[in-house]
Write a protein that holds these residues in place. Structure first.
Motif, short mmCIF file in Angstrom:
data_model
loop_
_atom_site.label_atom_id
_atom_site.label_comp_id
_atom_site.label_asym_id
_atom_site.label_seq_id
_atom_site.Cartn_x
_atom_site.Cartn_y
_atom_site.Cartn_z
N GLU A 58 0.83 -1.21 0.00
CA GLU A 58 0.00 0.00 0.00
C GLU A 58 0.86 1.25 0.00
N LYS A 105 1.27 4.35 -2.52
CA LYS A 105 1.02 5.73 -2.14
C LYS A 105 2.21 6.62 -2.45
N ALA A 156 -4.84 4.38 -3.49
CA ALA A 156 -3.99 3.20 -3.36
C ALA A 156 -4.82 1.93 -3.26
#
Lengths: 877, 97
Positions: A369, A373, A476
């Protein structure tokens, strides 16, 4: 720090001794250092206090190294047979010690040395089954790549320390205002070092090949710790290059290519270990992207990604080891119904795979994740990077799905018996796998105790950030979902055709080999240049050297300024030249080998006379006695080395003549050149001035040898000792046979007297050496010659009357004497080693240098004696 | 100015090289020894006439080390030839036993 490195090195040295203990004892014993070191590296995080030069980043890596080390050492104790353990554990400990060294030292050169030590360990572990040529080749490949990396690193570090004016890493990292020209070069050097160590495209090839190493080693070195050193290096030096566009672009592009490439290759691998090796390559690419992105934010992702990867990948490799050990294969198609056969291992495998594809509530999820991002933060080229990232996570889903499908597939035949590995083997895998899940439930602690210190130490300022599992619906998450969908589409469409690709890859090796033009070209080049003919290699060395010389010759316009007048020589020189030249002629035209060897002796004596004519009496004495010794050795070998004449082609002969002629001209030029433009030496004057006062000797040459440069002489004695030791090992399995000179009454009667006289002469030479020509080396060679001659006449056994000890004991005694005299002052008065001491009043000329000279004498005499004894086939073996 | 020592040094060099190219064990070792002596002469020459004694000290050890290297080479050649007669050094490809 020294304690911990020392502890592991201690274990490395003595571990093979420990394996004599009962298996249960040493298995536990070998885990203990890892446990303690783990506690040591965890402690600063809990106390929030880092001892210089350790900091968050290095201690985080140390935690990984020692923590995974606990699991691996526990695992390896059971994985290897006792004999293999004896081979494996020293390397493992040596490696861990070196890793801790890299992480915890501050000095640039120590850092580099430990860095190279890990390469060496990796080489030796890959070559663990060194009997197979395949393995040796791959180990060599890894070594070459890693050494290239080391050289780049060394160059980079040297430039940096030159800039910073200090060899301390901390000071280098605080270096400001790096000049433009330097920074480009440095970026290239450091990126190259990191890319090779961390197996980035295009230097990724060595890592999958390194999987020849036994599985615990692959797990530890080639997936969890060592290959992350490249990333560590980048992270460590990132403050220097922060925000430079070359840095960002290079790392991100290389990382992205590797990320995709690794996964694509892993799709078609059927060997489980190879498969994981390629996913490791790909994950390392992901880390490169992260360290390349110029945001503080990305370090957060970096932390979670590395942590997650270390845990799940180490666990996966341990599982592979288990399967290999228990089922006897690493082919994924033989792993059907693994859940039934090895339930605990499969559980660990599934957990780790879950973390690998980043299922929610695993550390892998966080890593993925935050990677997405960070990529979203990048402006401009971010969309391409995002596509790469989405594709890569889709691909990793496909890879995982392939494995899972197979291990869950029920067999048509009744399922086989449960063959789970012993607990020492599944437990480490399970622990590592579950760490990747459990720790994500302690995010608050992780943030406070680990994340912030680590990131602060990377960016060199205090930061406050946190990892969160759920940050709400955002881009994301959307991208993750997209990759999930893409993954499933791929599974449905491409997945079932993978088998066909595999088949094609396997069966069409021959066709591919024929089509491979670079490979063919490389093979041709290798055959041409590395054809195994030593004389060709010699030409490759000599001809470029001559060409370089020619370049200078032409370029520097020396020819015009030289006077090529012939100078007259002194009578001594003329005699010496006569000796040497007639010797050379003798070698050239001599019919037998014996004649040539004798002519060689003539050459040597001639050179000795030259030394004499140049007022270098010490040299002349050494040269003449050494030449005698060398003649003796040649004569002893002559019979064995007899061989027929070699057929030499006309071309070869011509080339040889040209090269030798060019060498003649070149050296003549060099000699004149040296005469004309001499570099002024200040060192020589110093020695001349201070020999009598500081060195208390009139013979400057000897004073330099035993006093001013005693450390060098010590090293040289050591070389001599090593030569003697080497030959005696080479000759060890040989039988002894006695062959004496033909009996001659005159020689037999004279030899004992000669030996007596020579012994006195060499003692005399030894003791006068400090003030007039002579000294340990000369006396030693003279002694060795006389003893050798005695042996030739009377045989080895008769020598014991004269010398009580074996030559090896002479050598050892001599070295000990040298060391004693060298460290006399260090122990007694805490002064630098090899400081000289004299007894002034009662006995002039007696002091530690004399003792040192005596040691040298003993070494030389022992070496000479042992050489001639061995070559005359009479060694006691 | 070309003096006798220079000419002899050049001869030592070229003959040493010649012998090294001869592809026979004993000649190669002799060549290395002669080449070493040529180099020693050059180093001594670099000391010059004004009595810099440092090169002499270095040379003294170099001579003894040269002997040791020569001896080691002889031993290697001895062992290899004892096992199988290897007339041409170019045929020596693998250093195994």
């Amino acid at each position: 720090m020294f304690f911990w490195v020392g502890l592991f090195y201690f274990f490395a040295i003595f571990s093979s001794l420990f394996t004599r203990l009962p298996a249960k004892v040493w298995r536990i014993l070998f885990v203990l250092p890892y446990l303690f070191a783990f506690a040591e590296s965890l402690n600063p995080f809990l106390e929030k206090n880092f001892n210089f030069p350790r900091d968050g980043l290095s201690d985080f890596f140390a935690c990984l190294v020692t923590g995974i080390g606990i699991c691996v050492s526990l695992y390896a104790g059971c994985y290897f047979s006792k004999n293999d353990s004896k081979k494996f554990f020293p390397l493992l400990f040596f490696f861990t010690g070196s890793m801790l060294g890299i992480l915890w030292v501050d000095h640039v050169f120590a850092f580099f040395t430990f860095w190279e030590a890990t390469s060496l360990c990796s080489f030796m572990l890959i070559a663990f089954n060194y009997k197979s040529e395949e393995v040796r080749k791959k180990a060599k490949q890894a070594l070459i790549v890693n050494i290239a990396c080391g050289l780049a690193l060394l160059l980079g570090l040297l430039i940096l320390s030159e800039q910073a004016g200090s060899y301390s890493l901390t000071q280098i990292l605080n270096l400001k205002n790096l000049s433009e020209g330097h920074s480009t070069l440095l970026i290239l050097l450091f990126a190259f070092a990191a890319m090779t160590k961390s197996a980035q495209f295009p230097f990724h090839f060595w890592l999958p090949n390194a999987m020849q190493a036994p599985t615990p080693a692959s797990c530890y070195l080639h997936s969890a710790t060592m290959v992350k050193l490249g990333v560590f290096l980048i992270a460590r030096f990132s403050p220097l290059f922060e925000g430079l566009s070359l840095w960002t672009t290079l790392l991100t592009i290389v990382g992205a290519i590797t990320l995709i490439l690794g996964l694509l290759v892993s799709l078609v691998k059927t060997d489980l270990k190879q498969l994981f090796a390629w996913t490791t390559v790909s994950s390392l690419g992901g880390m490169f992207i992260l360290v390349g992105l110029p945001f503080e934010y990305s370090w957060k992702a970096f932390f979670s990604y590395i942590f997650a990867h270390s845990c799940y990948k180490a666990s996966l490799f341990l599982c592979v080891g288990n399967i290999d050990k228990q089922i006897g294969t690493r082919n994924i198609y033989d792993m059907t119904h693994l859940t039934r056969r090895m339930p605990l291992t499969s559980f660990a495998l599934v957990l780790s795979l879950g973390s690998m594809i980043g299922l929610p509530f695993s550390l892998g999820f966080l890593g993925k994740e935050y990677l997405l991002k960070s990529a979203l933060l990048l402006k401009g080229a971010s969309s391409l990077l995002l596509i790469v990232l989405v594709c890569s996570s889709a691909l990793s889903i496909v890879v995982t799905f392939r494995i899972l499908k197979l291990i869950f597939r029920k067999e048509s035949r009744p399922s086989r018996v449960n063959c789970e590995a012993p607990w020492q083997m599944w437990l480490p895998a399970l622990i590592l796998a579950s760490v990747g899940w459990v720790s994500s439930f302690f995010l608050k602690e992780l943030n406070e105790y680990f994340l912030n210190p680590v990131v602060s130490s990377i960016v060199l300022k205090k930061v406050d950030m946190e990892l969160q599992m759920w940050t709400g619906l955002n881009a994301a998450i959307g991208l993750s979902l997209a990759s999930l969908i893409l993954g499933f589409i791929l599974i449905r469409t491409v997945g079932r055709h993978l088998t066909r690709v595999e088949m094609w890859l396997r069966f069409d090796q021959n066709i591919k080999a024929r089509l491979d033009i670079p490979l063919g070209l490389a093979q041709w080049t290798t055959r041409f240049f590395q054809n195994g003919r030593l004389s060709h290699y010699l030409f490759y060395i000599v001809i470029p050297t001559l060409l370089t010389a020619l370049f200078f010759f032409a370029d520097l316009k020396f020819i015009g300024t030289f006077d090529f007048k012939l100078g007259a020589g002194s009578p001594g020189q003329i005699l010496a030249a006569l000796f040497t030249l007639s010797g050379l002629v003798g070698i050239r035209v001599g019919k037998t080998d014996l004649a040539k060897v004798l002519a060689l002796g003539l050459v040597g004596y001639g050179v000795g006379l030259f030394f004499l004519a140049a007022q270098a009496t010490d040299l002349a004495m050494t040269q003449i006695s050494v030449e005698t010794m060398s003649l003796l050795l040649f004569l002893l070998c002559l019979k064995t080395l007899k061989s027929a004449d070699v057929h030499i082609t006309v071309l070869y002969q011509t080339l040889r003549t040209v090269v030798c002629g060019a060498a003649f001209v070149g050296v003549l030029w060099l000699c004149v050149f040296i005469e004309k433009d001499r570099v002024p030496s200040t060192a020589g004057e110093f020695f001349n001035e201070h020999a009598a006062t500081l060195g208390q000797g009139l013979n400057t040459v000897n004073v330099i040898l035993v006093d001013f440069r005693a450390l060098d002489t010590m090293g040289e004695s050591l070389v001599l000792a090593l030569v003697a030791l080497g030959t005696s090992f080479l000759f060890r399995p040989r039988k002894t046979k006695e062959h004496l000179l033909k009996k001659s009454a005159l020689v037999q009667a004279a030899t004992p007297y000669l030996l007596g006289i020579f012994s006195l002469v060499c003692l005399y030479l030894l003791f006068r050496g400090h003030n007039s020509p002579g000294g340990g080396f000369i006396a030693g060679v003279v002694g060795a010659v006389s003893f050798s001659f005695y042996v030739l006449v009377f045989g080895e056994s008769s020598l014991h009357k004269w010398i009580r000890f074996h030559p090896r004991q002479w050598i050892a005694g001599g070295l000990i004497l040298c060391l004693l005299s060298g460290f006399f002052g260090t122990v007694l008065r805490n002064e630098p080693p090899f400081t000289s001491y004299w007894i002034h009043d009662s006995l002039p000329g007696v002091g530690t240098p004399l003792l040192f000279d005596l040691g040298v004498f003993l070494v030389v005499i022992g070496v000479g004696l042992s050489l001639s004894l061995q070559l005359s086939g009479r060694s006691r073996a | 100015m070309i003096d006798l020592a220079a000419i002899v040094t050049a001869f030592l060099f070229s003959l040493g090289l010649w012998l090294i190219f001869s592809r026979r064990w004993i000649m190669v070792i002799m060549g290395i020894s002669i080449l070493g002596q040529g180099i020693n002469m050059i180093i001594l020459r670099s000391a010059g006439p004004q009595g810099n004694l440092l090169p002499q000290a270095l040379l003294l050890t170099a001579i003894v080390i040269g002997l040791a290297i020569q001896a080691f080479l002889l031993v290697l050649a001895y062992l290899i030839n004892e096992k199988r007669s290897c007339a041409d050094l170019d045929q020596l490809t693998e250093a195994d036993s």
